[in-house]
Design a protein around this motif. Structure first.
Motif, PDB file in Angstrom:
ATOM      1  N   SER A 379      14.215 -22.128   4.275  1.00 58.63           N
ATOM      2  CA  SER A 379      13.110 -23.041   4.556  1.00 58.63           C
ATOM      3  C   SER A 379      12.585 -22.914   5.974  1.00 58.63           C
ATOM      4  CB  SER A 379      13.550 -24.492   4.313  1.00 58.63           C
ATOM      5  OG  SER A 379      14.000 -24.673   2.987  1.00 58.63           O
ATOM      6  N   VAL A 380      13.279 -22.203   6.852  1.00 61.81           N
ATOM      7  CA  VAL A 380      12.900 -22.180   8.269  1.00 61.81           C
ATOM      8  C   VAL A 380      12.926 -20.749   8.778  1.00 61.81           C
ATOM      9  CG1 VAL A 380      13.816 -24.493   8.670  1.00 61.81           C
ATOM     10  CG2 VAL A 380      15.292 -22.518   9.033  1.00 61.81           C
ATOM     11  N   GLY A 381      12.426 -20.585  10.015  1.00 62.38           N
ATOM     12  CA  GLY A 381      12.498 -19.305  10.703  1.00 62.38           C
ATOM     13  C   GLY A 381      11.381 -18.353  10.347  1.00 62.38           C
ATOM     14  N   ARG A 382      11.180 -17.404  11.230  1.00 57.06           N
ATOM     15  CA  ARG A 382      10.181 -16.358  11.025  1.00 57.06           C
ATOM     16  C   ARG A 382      10.861 -15.048  10.631  1.00 57.06           C
ATOM     17  NH1 ARG A 382       5.108 -17.532  13.304  1.00 57.06           N
ATOM     18  NH2 ARG A 382       5.062 -19.439  14.555  1.00 57.06           N
ATOM     19  N   PRO A 383      10.111 -14.123  10.014  1.00 58.80           N
ATOM     20  CA  PRO A 383      10.719 -12.825   9.668  1.00 58.80           C
ATOM     21  C   PRO A 383      11.208 -12.054  10.883  1.00 58.80           C
ATOM     22  CG  PRO A 383       8.641 -13.156   8.486  1.00 58.80           C
ATOM     23  CD  PRO A 383       8.738 -14.255   9.501  1.00 58.80           C
ATOM     24  N   SER A 384      10.617 -12.328  12.041  1.00 62.43           N
ATOM     25  CA  SER A 384      10.954 -11.555  13.239  1.00 62.43           C
ATOM     26  C   SER A 384      12.123 -12.134  14.020  1.00 62.43           C
ATOM     27  CB  SER A 384       9.727 -11.475  14.161  1.00 62.43           C
ATOM     28  OG  SER A 384       9.277 -12.781  14.510  1.00 62.43           O
ATOM     29  N   ASP A 385      12.757 -13.201  13.537  1.00 57.87           N
ATOM     30  CA  ASP A 385      13.900 -13.779  14.245  1.00 57.87           C
ATOM     31  C   ASP A 385      14.998 -12.730  14.393  1.00 57.87           C
ATOM     32  OD1 ASP A 385      12.600 -16.137  14.441  1.00 57.87           O
ATOM     33  OD2 ASP A 385      13.636 -17.125  12.781  1.00 57.87           O
ATOM     34  N   ALA A 386      15.467 -12.567  15.634  1.00 58.63           N
ATOM     35  CA  ALA A 386      16.419 -11.487  15.907  1.00 58.63           C
ATOM     36  C   ALA A 386      17.755 -12.003  16.430  1.00 58.63           C
ATOM     37  CB  ALA A 386      15.818 -10.512  16.924  1.00 58.63           C
ATOM     38  N   LEU A 387      18.003 -13.309  16.331  1.00 60.83           N
ATOM     39  CA  LEU A 387      19.282 -13.830  16.804  1.00 60.83           C
ATOM     40  C   LEU A 387      20.408 -13.374  15.886  1.00 60.83           C
ATOM     41  CD1 LEU A 387      18.301 -17.469  17.816  1.00 60.83           C
ATOM     42  CD2 LEU A 387      18.777 -15.545  19.323  1.00 60.83           C
ATOM     43  N   PRO A 388      21.575 -13.095  16.440  1.00 58.70           N
ATOM     44  CA  PRO A 388      22.687 -12.604  15.600  1.00 58.70           C
ATOM     45  C   PRO A 388      23.110 -13.653  14.576  1.00 58.70           C
ATOM     46  CG  PRO A 388      23.452 -13.167  17.820  1.00 58.70           C
ATOM     47  CD  PRO A 388      21.960 -13.216  17.862  1.00 58.70           C
ATOM     48  N   ASP A 389      23.383 -13.169  13.381  1.00 56.40           N
ATOM     49  CA  ASP A 389      23.787 -14.081  12.315  1.00 56.40           C
ATOM     50  C   ASP A 389      24.569 -13.291  11.268  1.00 56.40           C
ATOM     51  OD1 ASP A 389      24.123 -16.347  10.843  1.00 56.40           O
ATOM     52  OD2 ASP A 389      22.093 -16.414  10.030  1.00 56.40           O
ATOM     53  N   VAL A 390      25.386 -14.006  10.518  1.00 60.50           N
ATOM     54  CA  VAL A 390      26.142 -13.399   9.434  1.00 60.50           C
ATOM     55  C   VAL A 390      25.229 -13.276   8.221  1.00 60.50           C
ATOM     56  CG1 VAL A 390      28.159 -13.645   7.930  1.00 60.50           C
ATOM     57  CG2 VAL A 390      28.268 -14.409  10.319  1.00 60.50           C
ATOM     58  N   PRO A 391      25.177 -12.126   7.543  1.00 64.62           N
ATOM     59  CA  PRO A 391      24.309 -11.987   6.358  1.00 64.62           C
ATOM     60  C   PRO A 391      24.631 -13.043   5.312  1.00 64.62           C
ATOM     61  CG  PRO A 391      25.171  -9.847   7.037  1.00 64.62           C
ATOM     62  CD  PRO A 391      25.899 -10.872   7.846  1.00 64.62           C
ATOM     63  N   TRP A 392      23.611 -13.416   4.555  1.00 64.14           N
ATOM     64  CA  TRP A 392      23.779 -14.492   3.593  1.00 64.14           C
ATOM     65  C   TRP A 392      24.786 -14.116   2.508  1.00 64.14           C
ATOM     66  CZ3 TRP A 392      23.070 -13.882  -1.596  1.00 64.14           C
ATOM     67  CH2 TRP A 392      22.358 -12.769  -2.019  1.00 64.14           C
ATOM     68  N   HIS A 393      24.819 -12.833   2.113  1.00 63.70           N
ATOM     69  CA  HIS A 393      25.726 -12.452   1.032  1.00 63.70           C
ATOM     70  C   HIS A 393      27.184 -12.463   1.486  1.00 63.70           C
ATOM     71  CE1 HIS A 393      25.378  -8.472   2.989  1.00 63.70           C
ATOM     72  NE2 HIS A 393      24.063  -8.662   2.929  1.00 63.70           N
ATOM     73  N   ALA A 394      27.425 -12.341   2.799  1.00 63.30           N
ATOM     74  CA  ALA A 394      28.795 -12.498   3.297  1.00 63.30           C
ATOM     75  C   ALA A 394      29.239 -13.952   3.175  1.00 63.30           C
ATOM     76  CB  ALA A 394      28.883 -12.025   4.745  1.00 63.30           C
ATOM     77  N   HIS A 395      28.341 -14.872   3.501  1.00 60.84           N
ATOM     78  CA  HIS A 395      28.641 -16.294   3.306  1.00 60.84           C
ATOM     79  C   HIS A 395      28.872 -16.590   1.825  1.00 60.84           C
ATOM     80  CE1 HIS A 395      28.157 -17.629   7.369  1.00 60.84           C
ATOM     81  NE2 HIS A 395      26.885 -17.282   7.448  1.00 60.84           N
ATOM     82  N   PHE A 396      28.076 -15.945   0.963  1.00 60.06           N
ATOM     83  CA  PHE A 396      28.177 -16.272  -0.457  1.00 60.06           C
ATOM     84  C   PHE A 396      29.481 -15.754  -1.059  1.00 60.06           C
ATOM     85  CE2 PHE A 396      26.977 -15.977  -5.001  1.00 60.06           C
ATOM     86  CZ  PHE A 396      26.637 -17.306  -5.188  1.00 60.06           C
ATOM     87  N   GLU A 397      30.040 -14.697  -0.493  1.00 61.23           N
ATOM     88  CA  GLU A 397      31.350 -14.250  -0.968  1.00 61.23           C
ATOM     89  C   GLU A 397      32.395 -15.340  -0.747  1.00 61.23           C
ATOM     90  OE1 GLU A 397      32.384 -10.567   0.813  1.00 61.23           O
ATOM     91  OE2 GLU A 397      30.746  -9.436  -0.134  1.00 61.23           O
ATOM     92  N   ALA A 398      32.350 -15.996   0.426  1.00 58.55           N
ATOM     93  CA  ALA A 398      33.267 -17.110   0.678  1.00 58.55           C
ATOM     94  C   ALA A 398      32.980 -18.269  -0.271  1.00 58.55           C
ATOM     95  CB  ALA A 398      33.150 -17.562   2.130  1.00 58.55           C
ATOM     96  N   ALA A 399      31.684 -18.532  -0.517  1.00 56.40           N
ATOM     97  CA  ALA A 399      31.328 -19.615  -1.442  1.00 56.40           C
ATOM     98  C   ALA A 399      31.816 -19.310  -2.850  1.00 56.40           C
ATOM     99  CB  ALA A 399      29.809 -19.829  -1.433  1.00 56.40           C
ATOM    100  N   THR A 400      31.709 -18.046  -3.267  1.00 58.32           N
ATOM    101  CA  THR A 400      32.181 -17.664  -4.599  1.00 58.32           C
ATOM    102  C   THR A 400      33.675 -17.901  -4.744  1.00 58.32           C
ATOM    103  OG1 THR A 400      30.447 -15.977  -4.744  1.00 58.32           O
ATOM    104  CG2 THR A 400      32.324 -15.750  -6.227  1.00 58.32           C
ATOM    105  N   SER A 401      34.417 -17.553  -3.693  1.00 56.94           N
ATOM    106  CA  SER A 401      35.861 -17.781  -3.727  1.00 56.94           C
ATOM    107  C   SER A 401      36.186 -19.264  -3.854  1.00 56.94           C
ATOM    108  CB  SER A 401      36.496 -17.193  -2.460  1.00 56.94           C
ATOM    109  OG  SER A 401      37.878 -17.473  -2.410  1.00 56.94           O
ATOM    110  N   LEU A 402      35.455 -20.098  -3.138  1.00 53.62           N
ATOM    111  CA  LEU A 402      35.682 -21.536  -3.213  1.00 53.62           C
ATOM    112  C   LEU A 402      35.312 -22.086  -4.589  1.00 53.62           C
ATOM    113  CD1 LEU A 402      34.324 -22.556   0.305  1.00 53.62           C
ATOM    114  CD2 LEU A 402      36.689 -22.760  -0.468  1.00 53.62           C
ATOM    115  N   VAL A 403      34.221 -21.585  -5.164  1.00 51.50           N
ATOM    116  CA  VAL A 403      33.805 -22.042  -6.491  1.00 51.50           C
ATOM    117  C   VAL A 403      34.893 -21.740  -7.519  1.00 51.50           C
ATOM    118  CG1 VAL A 403      32.187 -21.584  -8.373  1.00 51.50           C
ATOM    119  CG2 VAL A 403      31.325 -21.967  -6.070  1.00 51.50           C
ATOM    120  N   ARG A 404      35.471 -20.554  -7.431  1.00 51.87           N
ATOM    121  CA  ARG A 404      36.538 -20.197  -8.373  1.00 51.87           C
ATOM    122  C   ARG A 404      37.791 -21.037  -8.123  1.00 51.87           C
ATOM    123  NH1 ARG A 404      34.742 -15.765 -11.033  1.00 51.87           N
ATOM    124  NH2 ARG A 404      33.342 -14.317  -9.943  1.00 51.87           N
TER     125      ARG A 404
END
Length: 666
Positions: A379-404
């Motif tokens: 919902s936020v941010g611009r495409p050009s945002d360059a601040l370091p961040d963890v990719p969303w799919h890395a977060h989702f791997e942790a979420a998948t583990s928690l869901v299971r």
């Protein structure tokens, strides 16, 4: 005034003979009475077929009715469908203006109650009128000249208006004040004070008024016959509330329990972070779950966000980081302070997550915060945002583990009949899982669960949360599985075509009659949630067909079947409201799928350009802005290949990989 009434004027009753009318008008007068239609009036008056005084900046009619006066040819003028929608919008604005005037008239009648007839408690009439007469209109008031009448009418405005008119006070010469027993009318006034939209103080007063005329059983409001083009009854309650029921308050099973009706959020933050929290609640929160907000007004705030902010520190840091990103993007803030706020809360979120994971505790809260870190970024941010961040799919791997670990898929499949409330976190995770899998070219993590849900015909809450029916999302999951199999060369071309034919027949079973797809707003301007859901499902259905056809071996975007689907998608797109208050940001994935297969001559590109212009600066942020940026790059490479005559298909996933973009476009 008729000739007969004009001849009988005056108190003495003397009859005055009228002047004889000329038998035939002279040529000069006849020529004077001829009116030549103006071509330079504003387009709003021309659309309404009303006479325009062609006033500078704004004509009197538009200023009086709160309409946008446009002398420059607008985009909607050249499109009959958009012109029809604009006319409906103008109707709704005028109705709001008239309704506001009627309400203010009722309030005025209450305020002008004679002081001598009031007792028991003081009223406004017993105080000096100097303050009331010198007070300027509020900028945010509907009576203010700068008020934006295009925004939805706030219910809070009516909460402070008197709903009961005082009995009429007869001042005629025939009025005899002591001929009958007076009537007593008790009026109770309640006022509620809100701080950051949280109810705090409530005041209640009762005033008693005496009158010698009984109050009317149903006070009537004046009509406005001059607006002959608005003849709908705006007080038709069935139409006013669209005749549809929204989402049940207790539909979802929340990790923090079912919300209480009188719950007040007590969110503890440092003083330096208070502006970020206020900005998140006031500006970001409404962008996150727009469909849930339509189904149940206020549910996203009171049932989802505020309870989690109060009870989950990790979730709170996630929201503060998102708020800082939104502040930086929308207000153009630059400097170390805003970047430090983003990174500080982002690191605090990850630290809290890692600590909880190491302790193997608070799994529900960890899942809630992890999904927030993934989804809120859309919902936020611009495409050009360059601040370091963890990719969303890395977060989702942790979420998948928690869901299971929490066994939420098992709960959705086996406990659906007994459990009426789908787990909210599982519903949100399913939406990310299905559409996120198409971003990566992989199968959804819980594809087997969706397959079982589809076979049983049970719900996961996807329609109530995001707008698209559950069965359609289950089929998109199956198409994503086929895409992953084809990409991994797990099946041959013949098997691919067989599976495409089977899934195409499944999509056929979900089709609805064309007449069931209509504009989702009622004639009074009220949104119809079920109709909006039908329209959004139709958009996702056509996008799913485009996605499926793109998997055909040696498929080309120039194929007539593909272009026919693009035209069908563009036509269905007209049924989705656009603009800042529309729902373009809820259909980012369908827009990406359709746009990636459009050609330079396609009408889709023109339609998307119009919707981008309608969104204004909002089109630059969040997933919508990233989708537009990706499509622009895809079109640049694809059109260049067409000009070179290579006929090469440019896949949007390949472009993302070339640019190093890890976008979640949902």
């Amino acid at each position: 005034m008729s000739t007969q009434s004009a001849a009988q004027t005056g108190k003495s009753g003397t009859t005055v003979a009228p002047k004889a009318a000329p038998t035939k008008a002279s040529p000069t007068k006849a020529a004077t009475k001829m009116h030549r239609r103006s071509r330079s009036g504003c387009f709003t008056c021309r659309l309404r077929r009303k006479k325009c005084d062609e006033g500078k900046n704004q004509c009197k009619a538009c200023k009086h009715l709160g309409l946008k006066c446009e002398y420059k040819r607008p985009m909607w003028w050249s499109n009959n469908e958009q012109r029809k929608q604009q006319k409906e919008t103008i109707k709704n604005i005028i109705k709001r203006t008239k309704l506001t005037e009627k309400t203010s008239q009722i309030g005025t009648s209450c305020a002008e109650t004679p002081p001598g007839l009031s007792h028991s408690l003081p009223t406004s009439a017993t105080y000096s009128e100097a303050t009331a007469r010198t007070r300027a209109p509020s900028i945010e008031s509907q009576n203010s000249p700068s008020y934006d009448f295009t925004q939805p009418l706030s219910h809070d405005y009516y909460d402070y208006q008197p709903h009961v008119a005082s009995p009429p006070y007869d001042t005629s010469a025939h009025y005899q004040p002591f001929q009958s027993t007076p009537y007593e009318v008790d009026i109770k006034t309640e006022r509620q004070m809100f701080v950051n939209d949280i109810p705090t103080r409530r005041d209640s007063t009762i005033s008693t008024f005496s009158t010698y005329q009984p109050p009317p059983p149903q006070p009537t409001l004046p009509s406005f016959p001059e607006d002959d083009w608005i003849n709908e009854n705006i007080y038709n309650t069935g139409d006013m509330f669209s005749g549809e029921e929204g989402l049940d308050l207790d539909f979802f099973d929340f990790s923090h329990g079912q919300p209480q009706a009188s719950q007040q959020a007590l969110i503890q933050v440092d003083d330096c972070d208070r502006p970020l929290l206020d900005h998140f609640i006031d500006n970001v929160l409404r962008l996150i779950f727009p469909i849930l907000e339509v189904n149940q007004h206020g549910s996203a705030r009171s049932d989802v966000i505020l309870p989690a902010l109060e009870s989950n520190r990790c979730y709170l840091h996630c929201c503060l980081s998102v708020s800082a990103i939104h502040l930086k993007s929308t207000r153009g803030l630059q400097g170390e302070q805003i970047d430090n706020d983003i990174l500080r809360h982002r690191c605090a979120t990850i630290t809290e997550l890692c600590g909880a994971l190491n302790n193997d505790s608070n799994h529900l809260q960890i899942l809630e915060a992890t999904l927030g870190m993934i989804f809120f970024q859309c919902s936020v941010g611009r495409p050009s945002d360059a601040l370091p961040d963890v990719p969303w799919h890395a977060h989702f791997e942790a979420a998948t583990s928690l869901v299971r670990k929490l066994e939420l898929p098992h709960a959705m499949v086996h406990d659906n009949d007994a459990r009426m409330h789908p787990p909210f976190n599982m519903t949100l995770a399913s939406w990310i899982d299905i559409l996120g899998a198409t971003m990566l070219g992989r199968s959804p993590q819980f594809a087997d669960t969706y397959r079982e849900k589809n076979q049983s015909g049970s719900t996961s809450g996807l329609c109530e949360l995001m707008g698209c029916e559950d069965s359609m999302m289950y089929l998109i999951s199956e198409i994503a599985c086929l895409d992953a199999l084809k990409s991994a060369n797990g099946i041959n071309d013949m098997q691919v075509c067989q599976l495409i034919g089977s899934l195409g027949k499944s999509l056929d079973t979900t089709e609805v009659p064309p007449e069931s797809l209509t504009w989702p707003y009622s004639s009074t301007g009220a949104i119809r949630p079920r109709q909006l859901s039908r329209n959004m499902t139709a958009i996702f259905r056509v996008a799913a067909r485009i996605y499926l056809c793109s998997l055909v071996p040696h498929a080309s975007k120039d194929d007539p079947t593909m272009q026919a689907l693009i035209e069908r998608f563009t036509a269905t797109l007209l049924l989705i409201p656009h603009g800042p208050d529309g729902f373009d940001r809820s259909i980012v994935w369908p827009l990406l799928i359709a746009g990636s297969q459009s050609t330079a001559r396609s009408i889709f590109r023109q339609a998307l350009a119009g919707r981008i212009a309608s969104l204004g600066e909002h089109a630059e942020f969040g997933s919508f802005g990233r989708m537009v940026r990706l499509l622009q790059e895809v079109w640049c490479q694809s059109d260049e290949a067409d000009r070179a005559g290579s006929g090469q298909n440019v896949h949007w996933r390949d472009v993302m990989q070339q640019k190093g973009w890890d976008f979640l476009l949902i």
